[in-house]
Design an enzyme around this catalytic site. Structure first.
Site, short mmCIF file in Angstrom:
data_model
loop_
_atom_site.label_atom_id
_atom_site.label_comp_id
_atom_site.label_asym_id
_atom_site.label_seq_id
_atom_site.Cartn_x
_atom_site.Cartn_y
_atom_site.Cartn_z
N LYS A 181 39.26 29.40 32.72
CA LYS A 181 40.63 29.79 32.42
C LYS A 181 41.01 29.35 31.00
O LYS A 181 40.39 28.44 30.44
CB LYS A 181 41.59 29.10 33.40
CG LYS A 181 41.47 29.53 34.85
CD LYS A 181 42.45 28.72 35.69
CE LYS A 181 42.38 29.12 37.15
NZ LYS A 181 42.92 30.48 37.37
N ARG A 241 39.21 33.75 47.33
CA ARG A 241 38.81 34.68 48.38
C ARG A 241 37.42 34.35 48.93
O ARG A 241 37.12 34.67 50.08
CB ARG A 241 38.86 36.11 47.85
CG ARG A 241 37.89 36.45 46.74
CD ARG A 241 38.27 37.70 45.97
NE ARG A 241 39.48 37.47 45.19
CZ ARG A 241 40.08 38.42 44.49
NH1 ARG A 241 39.59 39.65 44.47
NH2 ARG A 241 41.16 38.14 43.79
#
EC number: 3.4.11.1
Length: 511
Positions: free
Chosen positions: A288, A362
């Site tokens: 990130k 996920r």
């Protein structure tokens, strides 16, 4: 911080010898053109000989929702301080707007930090509308006064302790229904505060094993069944998603299962709660940007909410069987990290082609969902700080909601009832088509690396792992799970505890 003690009183608020009294103030004028005090403030208004409202107006009070105005009483009533909190327009129906009451109670109690004992003389009806109003005021007051203990080595100048004792004025303090709401509010608020504490804890203090151990200890204390799978057990059991995400960190992952079974209930409904527990998310190899990355300590807000909900369930004892699954890992870049291009065999055997290691939530959730379905469940509710797409689409207050018709309708209704709104989003076929893989069963994200419909991609992916016949809902709390702005209403800066109260309302409804 310790939660304030809570009690119900029906003595005259004007004669209460406490540190402060809180009343409500409506924004529209009465027939004389002055602001309208809310019900519950009658004796206090009378004690001021008709001058209270005009004095509050001189101090700038408008009655706007959440506005707090303080007034020294100078002996007019027994309490030395009066606080008027705005409740907006007077309600058309018999009961005030519940979320306005929650936020008003929270704002007032937070503004009274430094006061030992406070009486809330807010509008509580004496009829069938009383229980939800009581619940709203009690929860708002307890949550608005929350403060994370923190790690300061010296006392902060001007920092005052939160209110220690709250008394809510009601028509009848001996009423059993009111007493039941008080007991419930204490349990629920404590659970939300615990969830906030876990979210606000620094990531170096709370790595995967630490969080698992804390949850296990708290769950054992209230009598929940506890199962914790460590890294070696996860590998041996085939939990490929959790292993892949967690293997890049020196702090290995965990899967925690918490179990509540109701007593004396034959064949109860079965509910599974699943939460994402990424104790820190760097993005892994797909790292990130540095700006704001510190907020990624909150990427375990879903797991914190599930754990706190389960602890509350053990005390509230509903007539349904509930299991909680916490998929806990730390997503770090290292020589052992999983990579874009990897194919991961998930729990249950489905194979996933990875395109972005920052879509790690996920991966861990899919394993937990398959395990929950394998253990047997009728309803599966999963929550996670899953996608930045949720924040872009719905902002910081409204959760994204996807899933089957019945489950999403239940979540939507529960969220509306408790002030944790969720907006249902579609699961389009073209989004699933864009996640086809040439070498595996499904791509983890859109195969063209297109972020269009990013929130929907997360829901579509997770749907692949839900067993047929299970009612399920995915609640994306990327925005609502963590509040970065100034405190307002019963939200304080940091973890919000969403969706603990939604989950508890769901369990009540399904009971």
């Amino acid at each position: 911080m310790t939660q304030p003690s809570l009690s119900l009183v029906d003595t005259d608020p004007a004669e209460s010898a406490v540190d402060a009294i809180v009343i409500g103030l409506h924004s529209q004028p009465d027939e004389a053109g002055t602001l309208l005090p809310a019900s519950g403030a009658e004796s206090i208004t009378a004690a001021f000989d008709g001058k209270l409202i005009s004095t509050l107006a001189l101090l700038g009070a408008t009655g706007a929702a959440g506005e707090v105005t303080k007034l020294a009483t100078l002996g007019t009533i027994a309490a030395p301080l009066l606080v008027a909190v705005g409740l907006g327009a007077e309600p058309d129906g018999p009961a005030p707007d519940l979320e306005t009451l929650r936020r008003g109670a929270g704002a007032a109690v937070r503004a009274l930090a430094g006061s030992a004992t406070v009486v809330l003389a807010l509008p509580v009806p004496d009829d069938a509308d009383a229980p939800p109003v009581l619940r709203a005021v009690l929860e708002g007051a307890l949550l608005g006064g929350y403060r994370f203990a923190g790690y300061k080595t010296k006392p902060q100048k001007g920092r005052r302790d939160p209110v220690a004792e709250l008394r809510l004025h009601v028509p009848d303090a001996a009423d059993e229904a009111a007493a039941a709401e008080l007991r419930r509010a204490e349990v629920v608020a404590k659970a939300v505060r615990q969830s906030r504490d876990w979210v606000n804890t620094p990531p170096n203090v709370q790595r995967p094993a630490d969080l698992a151990d804390q949850v296990a200890a708290a769950a054992t204390e209230v009598g929940l069944g506890v199962e914790v799978l460590d890294f070696e057990q996860l590998k041996a059991g085939g939990y490929g998603g959790i292993v892949a995400v967690g293997q890049g960190s020196e702090a290995p992952p965990r899967l925690v299962k918490l179990t509540y079974t109701p007593a004396n209930v034959t064949s109860p409904k079965r509910i599974s709660l699943v939460g994402k527990g990424i104790t820190f998310d760097t993005g892994g190899v797909s790292i990130k940007p540095a700006a704001g990355m510190w907020e990624m300590k909150s990427d375990m807000a879903g797991a914190a909410a599930v754990a706190a909900t389960m602890i509350a369930i053990a005390q509230l004892k509903p007539g349904v069987a509930v299991s909680g699954y916490l998929a806990i890992a730390e997503n770090m870049p290292s020589g052992a990290s999983y990579r874009p291009g990897d194919v991961i065999t998930m729990y249950g055997g489905k194979r996933v082609e990875v395109f972005n290691t920052d879509a790690e939530g996920r991966m861990v959730l899919a394993d937990a969902i398959v395990r929950a379905c394998e253990d047997g469940t009728d309803y599966l509710f999963e929550t996670s700080t899953l996608t930045g797409g949720q924040v872009v689409a719905l902002g910081k207050r409204i959760a994204g909601l996807m899933g089957s018709d019945e489950a999403t309708a239940l979540v939507e209704a529960a969220g509306k009832a408790v002030g944790e709104p969720a907006w249902r989003m579609p699961l389009p076929d073209d989004v699933r088509k864009g996640m086809e893989s040439e070498i595996a069963d499904i791509c983890q994200t859109n195969a063209n690396l297109d972020r269009a419909g990013h929130m929907l991609q997360g829901g579509v992916f997770l749907r692949e792992f839900v067993a047929e016949g299970v009612e399920w809902a995915h609640i994306d709390i990327a925005g609502p799970g963590y509040h970065t702005g100034e405190a307002n209403g019963y939200w304080t800066k940091g973890g919000t505890g969403i969706p603990v109260r939604t989950f508890l309302h769901l369990v009540d409804e399904l009971s």
